[in-house]
Scaffold this motif. Structure first.
Motif, mmCIF file in Angstrom:
data_model
loop_
_atom_site.group_PDB
_atom_site.id
_atom_site.type_symbol
_atom_site.label_atom_id
_atom_site.label_comp_id
_atom_site.label_asym_id
_atom_site.label_seq_id
_atom_site.Cartn_x
_atom_site.Cartn_y
_atom_site.Cartn_z
ATOM 1 N N ASP A 146 105.431 5.208 52.875
ATOM 2 C CA ASP A 146 105.083 5.006 51.470
ATOM 3 C C ASP A 146 104.474 6.296 50.952
ATOM 4 O OD1 ASP A 146 104.571 3.969 49.020
ATOM 5 O OD2 ASP A 146 102.802 2.817 49.625
ATOM 6 N N GLU A 147 105.270 7.095 50.271
ATOM 7 C CA GLU A 147 104.829 8.410 49.839
ATOM 8 C C GLU A 147 105.585 8.799 48.575
ATOM 9 O OE1 GLU A 147 107.800 11.379 52.180
ATOM 10 O OE2 GLU A 147 106.043 10.721 53.271
ATOM 11 N N LYS A 178 110.449 -0.641 49.219
ATOM 12 C CA LYS A 178 109.820 0.602 49.671
ATOM 13 C C LYS A 178 110.177 1.794 48.784
ATOM 14 C CE LYS A 178 107.705 -0.710 53.523
ATOM 15 N NZ LYS A 178 106.256 -0.460 53.756
ATOM 16 N N ARG A 180 110.973 3.787 44.936
ATOM 17 C CA ARG A 180 110.527 3.896 43.555
ATOM 18 C C ARG A 180 111.632 4.544 42.721
ATOM 19 N NH1 ARG A 180 105.091 6.729 45.744
ATOM 20 N NH2 ARG A 180 103.980 4.866 46.455
ATOM 21 N N ASP A 183 114.111 7.526 43.798
ATOM 22 C CA ASP A 183 114.521 7.464 45.198
ATOM 23 C C ASP A 183 115.953 6.929 45.277
ATOM 24 O OD1 ASP A 183 111.956 8.281 45.919
ATOM 25 O OD2 ASP A 183 111.242 6.236 46.262
#
Length: 318
Positions: A146-147, A178, A180, A183
């Motif tokens: 999660d970044e 997972k 956003r 992505d």
């Protein structure tokens, strides 16, 4: 190296799967238990067989379109689920490095030795690239960090087809959760085609796939103190036209009684009774697009090989 699996996880998972699958009607086992060291070597041999087209077809797509992937989604982090040896991934790494965006590669696999070997090779080949390997089983924990993005999750090789429709829906939803905006998911999928071509890909003339299929019994014998007579099980590959998937099975030659001493389990096989060891779903573009949309993705790009045997989708979350 990061570990997301508790101690003894794989041993416990094998025990659960064997106890449940071998007492079900019909009997079945998940395909992930093919892949001990011998099974992995056999599968690498399968990928080089003339009948087995998926690996070559997917590689052709990546060779032709990895730069398009990098241009469409200039990812800072590439995350690969079920990375294995990370062989085809080098095409994506090269494209993203050439685009000047890639900073980090996160291979995720259940096999720590495979991760170590692949990560060490990549660190030598790609100076300056951060490689953060994750030991995980996507049945339990995806291992997607999660970044901040943009990040690209790659799930290649057609492994999605080993999941039934409900499992695919849960998996795709978990990946979507997972990601956003900005992505993406790069997904490999084998396509519906002539059943004869499909069956040959899973039942080669040299018998390598048959040996690979029976390897799951060797794993059970070794890990659960079993006494399967491996050669008394015949390899079967067939096309299920209703579900549009290949099924691999092991058919008992004669009546048999098998013991798994570590489970205190006795299993009987009637003559001709079959144990299903794998499904490999084949997809249509419209159907896979719909599955992705239900999970919260829109297909941004779609590529196939020249013979339209295999597809790679780049899907974005919405």
């Amino acid at each position: 190296m990061h570990g997301h699996l508790p101690e003894g996880y794989l041993a416990d998972a094998l025990r659960r799967d064997a106890a449940f699958g071998l007492t079900s009607a019909p009997k079945w086992l998940p395909p992930k238990w093919f892949y001990d060291a011998r099974g992995s070597t056999l599968f690498e041999e399968i990928t080089r067989l003339p009948e087995y087209y998926p690996t070559r077809a997917e590689r052709e797509i990546l060779e032709r379109h990895a730069a398009d992937v990098a241009a469409t989604l200039p990812a800072h982090t590439l995350i690969e689920l079920g990375s294995g040896s990370s062989e085809k991934t080098r095409l994506l790494l090269d494209a993203l490095r050439a685009a000047g965006t890639l900073e980090r590669y996160v291979p995720v696999d259940v096999s720590e030795p495979a991760l170590v070997e692949a990560a060490e090779a990549l660190l030598r080949e790609y100076p300056g690239l951060a490689v953060d390997a994750v030991v995980s089983d996507f049945d339990a924990e995806l291992g997607i960090p999660d970044e901040p993005g943009p990040k690209l999750v790659a799930f290649l090789g057609g492994t999605l087809g080993n999941l039934n429709p409900d499992e695919r829906a849960a998996f795709l939803a978990a990946v979507r959760a997972k990601l956003r905006t900005g992505d993406g998911l790069l997904l490999g999928a084998d396509l519906v085609k002539d059943p004869e071509v499909l069956v040959r890909a899973y039942d080669d003339a040299q018998g390598v796939t048959a040996d690979f299929n029976r390897n799951v019994l060797r794993v059970l014998n070794r890990e659960l103190d079993g006494d399967f007579d491996v050669e008394r099980f015949e390899h079967v590959a067939l096309w299920n036209s209703e579900q549009e998937w290949i099924e691999m099975r092991l058919r008992s030659r004669g009546d048999q009684a098998v013991k798994l001493r570590d489970l205190d389990l006795a299993v009987e096989f009637a003559d001709g009774e079959e144990l299903r060891t794998e499904i490999s779903a084949k997809f249509r573009v419209s159907g896979l697009t719909m599955e992705l949309e239900r999970a919260g993705f829109v297909v941004s790009r779609w590529w196939t090989d020249r013979e339209n045997r295999f597809g790679v989708a780049l899907a974005m979350p919405f």
